[in-house]
Scaffold this active site. Sequence first.
Site, PDB file in Angstrom:
ATOM      1  N   LEU A   7       2.998  -1.753 -17.901  1.00 52.79           N
ATOM      2  CA  LEU A   7       3.003  -0.299 -18.013  1.00 52.79           C
ATOM      3  C   LEU A   7       2.184   0.281 -16.866  1.00 52.79           C
ATOM      4  O   LEU A   7       1.167  -0.296 -16.472  1.00 52.79           O
ATOM      5  CB  LEU A   7       2.392   0.153 -19.345  1.00 52.79           C
ATOM      6  CG  LEU A   7       3.228  -0.091 -20.597  1.00 52.79           C
ATOM      7  CD1 LEU A   7       2.376   0.108 -21.847  1.00 52.79           C
ATOM      8  CD2 LEU A   7       4.437   0.838 -20.630  1.00 52.79           C
ATOM      9  N   ASP A   8       2.606   1.440 -16.330  1.00 54.70           N
ATOM     10  CA  ASP A   8       1.850   2.033 -15.232  1.00 54.70           C
ATOM     11  C   ASP A   8       0.540   2.642 -15.741  1.00 54.70           C
ATOM     12  O   ASP A   8       0.282   2.702 -16.944  1.00 54.70           O
ATOM     13  CB  ASP A   8       2.696   3.051 -14.456  1.00 54.70           C
ATOM     14  CG  ASP A   8       3.135   4.240 -15.292  1.00 54.70           C
ATOM     15  OD1 ASP A   8       2.326   4.733 -16.107  1.00 54.70           O
ATOM     16  OD2 ASP A   8       4.269   4.715 -15.117  1.00 54.70           O
ATOM     17  N   LEU A   9      -0.282   3.075 -14.820  1.00 55.07           N
ATOM     18  CA  LEU A   9      -1.635   3.534 -15.124  1.00 55.07           C
ATOM     19  C   LEU A   9      -1.665   4.614 -16.196  1.00 55.07           C
ATOM     20  O   LEU A   9      -2.513   4.597 -17.096  1.00 55.07           O
ATOM     21  CB  LEU A   9      -2.294   4.043 -13.835  1.00 55.07           C
ATOM     22  CG  LEU A   9      -3.734   4.547 -13.947  1.00 55.07           C
ATOM     23  CD1 LEU A   9      -4.680   3.392 -14.249  1.00 55.07           C
ATOM     24  CD2 LEU A   9      -4.144   5.252 -12.657  1.00 55.07           C
ATOM     25  N   SER A  32       0.647   5.372 -18.456  1.00 54.86           N
ATOM     26  CA  SER A  32       1.415   5.103 -19.673  1.00 54.86           C
ATOM     27  C   SER A  32       0.587   4.269 -20.638  1.00 54.86           C
ATOM     28  O   SER A  32      -0.392   3.638 -20.263  1.00 54.86           O
ATOM     29  CB  SER A  32       2.716   4.370 -19.321  1.00 54.86           C
ATOM     30  OG  SER A  32       3.515   5.154 -18.451  1.00 54.86           O
TER      31      SER A  32
END
Length: 242
Positions: free
Chosen positions: A104-106, A108
Amino acid sequence: MRINQFLARAGAGSRRKVEEIILAGRVKVNGSTLTDLSYRVAEKDEVRLDGKRIDIKIDPDLFRIIAFNKPAGYLASHEDEHNDHMIFELLPKEYQKYNYAGRLDLDSRGLMFLSNDGDFIQRITHPSQKIEKEYIVTLNKDIEWKPIAEEFMLGVREGGETLRAKFVSPAFPRSLKEDQPTNHLRVVLGEGKKRQIRRMFHSKNLSVIDLFRVRIGNFSLEKKSIDEGKFIGVREEQIIQK
């Protein structure tokens, strides 16, 4: 476990390095030279590298797979010079070298799996497995959701790629009247690409202000709650039907 994973966990080198060691004929199992990378080490096997016996100690209290509820603001990485907070800050030292599936990105949050089993990571991340991932998306404004759902399921072009959702619906349909606009959508992906959901909504001039992954495969945070920043041990059959 496979022979390359066994040797890597014993400290003989990286997966790539131990494969070279095996193919060079430096490993013997039960007295016979082994060059088969697919060989699975049994409990009774005697493994030797350059004549020295190799054993690994498995902590019975250590989970092979953990389900982790990632908070926003933490990067899914072991290290990054541009970010101060990594997910591994939230995990005990025993899990610091685990690899992750379902990055997951930062910004999310939500469900991730971490494991010391490379074969499991490969099974759950390889596109051929087509493991579903489900998200609750909060947008910057209410929208007429049906046209967006239809378009996303057909596929939209963005950044030279066709991005497609498997299913789109209101996240909380019981709170809505029929066809009422909403800014909370449930999106299911069959095969995720980098920042796919944010890119899909951006193509429609919409901003995602919260992206929460609630499900990977058969495991759902809506059915098995995990506090944010916490983890539990899980079995592979809870995630993937074999």
